[in-house]
Design an enzyme around this catalytic site. Sequence first.
Site, PDB file in Angstrom:
ATOM      1  N   ARG B  62       0.780  -1.203  -0.031  1.00  0.00           N
ATOM      2  CA  ARG B  62       0.027   0.044  -0.020  1.00  0.00           C
ATOM      3  C   ARG B  62       0.932   1.179  -0.043  1.00  0.00           C
ATOM      4  NH1 ARG B  62      -1.729  -1.793   3.974  1.00  0.00           N
ATOM      5  NH2 ARG B  62      -3.457  -3.130   3.009  1.00  0.00           N
ATOM      6  N   THR B  63       1.640   1.465   0.785  1.00  0.00           N
ATOM      7  CA  THR B  63       2.843   2.590   1.284  1.00  0.00           C
ATOM      8  C   THR B  63       3.702   2.552  -0.280  1.00  0.00           C
ATOM      9  OG1 THR B  63       2.564   2.340   3.521  1.00  0.00           O
ATOM     10  CG2 THR B  63       4.422   3.594   2.473  1.00  0.00           C
ATOM     11  N   LYS B  92      24.289 -13.189   3.055  1.00  0.00           N
ATOM     12  CA  LYS B  92      25.061 -11.962   2.506  1.00  0.00           C
ATOM     13  C   LYS B  92      25.415 -10.790   3.413  1.00  0.00           C
ATOM     14  CE  LYS B  92      23.478 -13.023  -2.112  1.00  0.00           C
ATOM     15  NZ  LYS B  92      23.201 -12.652  -3.740  1.00  0.00           N
ATOM     16  N   ARG B 114      11.765   1.708   3.880  1.00  0.00           N
ATOM     17  CA  ARG B 114      10.800   1.181   4.936  1.00  0.00           C
ATOM     18  C   ARG B 114      11.685   0.157   5.757  1.00  0.00           C
ATOM     19  NH1 ARG B 114       5.366   1.702   6.064  1.00  0.00           N
ATOM     20  NH2 ARG B 114       4.460  -0.288   6.821  1.00  0.00           N
ATOM     21  N   HIS B 145       6.852   7.462  11.098  1.00  0.00           N
ATOM     22  CA  HIS B 145       6.453   7.489   9.897  1.00  0.00           C
ATOM     23  C   HIS B 145       5.777   8.734   9.402  1.00  0.00           C
ATOM     24  CE1 HIS B 145       4.675   5.767   6.105  1.00  0.00           C
ATOM     25  NE2 HIS B 145       3.730   4.745   6.779  1.00  0.00           N
TER      26      HIS B 145
END
Lengths: 322, 322, 322
Positions: B62-63, B92, B114, B145
């Site tokens: 969504r974001t 890694k 994010r 946020h």
Amino acid sequence: MKGVVMRHILRSQQFNRTDIEELFKATDTMRKAFKSSLGRVQFRPRLLGKLMFTIFYEPSTRTRFSFAAAAIHLGMRVVGTDNAREFSSAIKGETLEDTIEVLCQYLPDVIVLRHHEAGAAERAALIGERHGVSIINAGDGKGQHPTQALLDLYTIKQELGRTDDIKVVLGGDLANGRTARSLVYLLSKYKGVRLIFVSPPELRIGGDIKSHLIEHKVRFEEETFLLDALLHAETLGRDIDVVYWTRVQRERMENPGANFGESYRITPEIMSHLKQDAILMHPLPRVDEIAKEVDSDPRAAYFRQAGYGMYVRMALLQEILK
Amino acid sequence: MKGVVMRHILRSQQFNRTDIEELFKATDTMRKAFKSSLGRVQFRPRLLGKLMFTIFYEPSTRTRFSFAAAAIHLGMRVVGTDNAREFSSAIKGETLEDTIEVLCQYLPDVIVLRHHEAGAAERAALIGERHGVSIINAGDGKGQHPTQALLDLYTIKQELGRTDDIKVVLGGDLANGRTARSLVYLLSKYKGVRLIFVSPPELRIGGDIKSHLIEHKVRFEEETFLLDALLHAETLGRDIDVVYWTRVQRERMENPGANFGESYRITPEIMSHLKQDAILMHPLPRVDEIAKEVDSDPRAAYFRQAGYGMYVRMALLQEILK
Amino acid sequence: MKGVVMRHILRSQQFNRTDIEELFKATDTMRKAFKSSLGRVQFRPRLLGKLMFTIFYEPSTRTRFSFAAAAIHLGMRVVGTDNAREFSSAIKGETLEDTIEVLCQYLPDVIVLRHHEAGAAERAALIGERHGVSIINAGDGKGQHPTQALLDLYTIKQELGRTDDIKVVLGGDLANGRTARSLVYLLSKYKGVRLIFVSPPELRIGGDIKSHLIEHKVRFEEETFLLDALLHAETLGRDIDVVYWTRVQRERMENPGANFGESYRITPEIMSHLKQDAILMHPLPRVDEIAKEVDSDPRAAYFRQAGYGMYVRMALLQEILK
């Protein structure tokens, strides 16, 4: 590449010295123009509207972003997946050949392929060739990763000003590391190259590479500890130009004692034995085999190396899609 | 933001009232122009050819779509991954700093990040700053946020016409919910704001927030049940302007009885206690804490809220990349 | 489609013969122009700057790339995810309706939806309609996959030159295969169509389809083995025009003996019983139900079928977004 149409990028061996020189000139031009104020604007139209597919059977976000950014800076569009194993999942089971055949039907200009099997890119190129679609090998298993080898060589050229008459230490897991092996193949084309391989005994460079070097009359030595290589070199006049370092996975060592592991870690102390115009390279990602404190050393070239990589890929794209 | 170059979007606190006013004006302009028949055409050139990377260590489609659409509507190109944890996988293992350093080498204009760790965006910005690459925090763990908080405030401004002199109920899981906490910080900048926190006793808003409110002289109350808050308010003249509702995860309640859980569900019956010009907000996704039948109530602002969010992000992009 | 605005692509049944004829004409035009030297340049502006979201609740990279390439060749931008199940995960649980509502707030022009539940696309279209956003069904569970059915029919038209008066063998798993069923519905609109269904007894075509065919007076037969169908047909004059083959999953057969399984594999030997202007189709991916050696037979139309698919999708996009 002059006069010859090069459609696919599959193996480092496909490039001869002249090809490489032209590629590096094109990369220089790209960097200069792109960094100038009008750079991006001037470049955009060159491959405007061309379409790249990035098909990754194993995730490698770093490599995928490098190719995607290179393409976008040239005005191309990109559609990609990290999830290409879905094509060949147990349920849907499709051969690589069928997958590439179908993707070519969608009329991309180039497919960048990362696959877990050696030889995958060459198999894909047989299909691509029929459709006029370029294939770029972005790593196929234990096989090749030619754009990495080219960007490594470009880094040496750019940072040292030459690719002949250099002394290079290649260290870490030389038995399994794809990048160090590919770079050795490229370096063997140049004059006066001397190599020192540094690795635990069980992770030595393969016999195939040694045979190749002997055949091409490239001088090389093997050491177990970097410090020995450095001190040995020091007596010869601090003559090491490049340290190309890779990760040794401790679980692959037979005697992974703490002190032993520490021997495969580059620290400021280690750097103090290198001359001022030497460089330290690493294909990245780096875990702890180079101490964070080394980053601020101007000889630490590994991040610049990643940046050069994008420009080398831009130059390659422009070459094969022109 | 007038005169000051704002490069990164990291925390809501970086915006003062004037910044916010200017941002909201820019958002208004964006919405008006974009909705007019020629809107999209007029906008396209503003950030034409700029490049956004969306780097999501935890998926939030969504974001990610909200940022990508905002960028594309402004003419930018976007390369993204939902799969950024691969960078820091056990095998890694790469630090966030190295990842951002490498990505900056590919010359994006902005990286939308994010991450699951609080403070990640600020660490990334230290690297971005050196390369002239903007970092936008799209949620960092229990941290910030900021674009969510700004879009929440914009929704209030847009729907009520003001951000001063408002009475706001914030309800649900106030102990763990990042969005409600961030909004409270922003609201504390305004005059005459009164807050009512509604949550089960074990999910009360943190002491840090209460201290902040006391310090900024913002009046607040705490209730366990929304109905109590509403009925109490009703006697004061049905004075609630905003209900900002979030999900209470039943497994986090100590007494998650059916009736108790039902108390944290907004129904048409609950809405009947709100005045006609109040609004109901929710950061989404909504599960069952707002009944589907409420959607058709004109006071249900949560989907409009998502739409405003994209415009706020467009305005922010235009501000930091101008 | 003349005069009528068609906003969504949800079911094959929404297209009548005239619609299909116009769509196929548009597809022909698209292919011709696109293949000419100036093709891509001429097309680019038609849907320039329009935005497609590809929302896949189950990965289908092949279909996603087909839509994305179609969009990009028309000048559109694409943002997509293979990971849409994240929307409706146990933790974040959101209804499809809410997801589509939020995505529409970001102002795409079209959402291409792949979902695991039959009827999902129609539910999405109820939301899209309110926002002027087109929905394209890219497969919903056991329901519809209308663009696949249209591209199958276009392949027949293109390869045979007609869609009336044809004899078609549909073989494989007819009980569970979505593609064969959808194609049968479309074919029943045409005159003189004769069908032969070939499948193991336990994987026969459903009674609903048979009723539909009887109602529309379409002649059909059922066989268990392809060879029987072919030899039978041969006595009638080698009259089979199309073999549409799909995979039989051995685990679904009651008697999956090796020989039995072999009966559902198309080999050069099987092809020798087909007339020279017949074609062999397959929705792909193909596993081993068509032998690799058949690929070089000019009647093997399955890869061309994938290519036609992209053009049909381009024509559909141009129709619904014009």
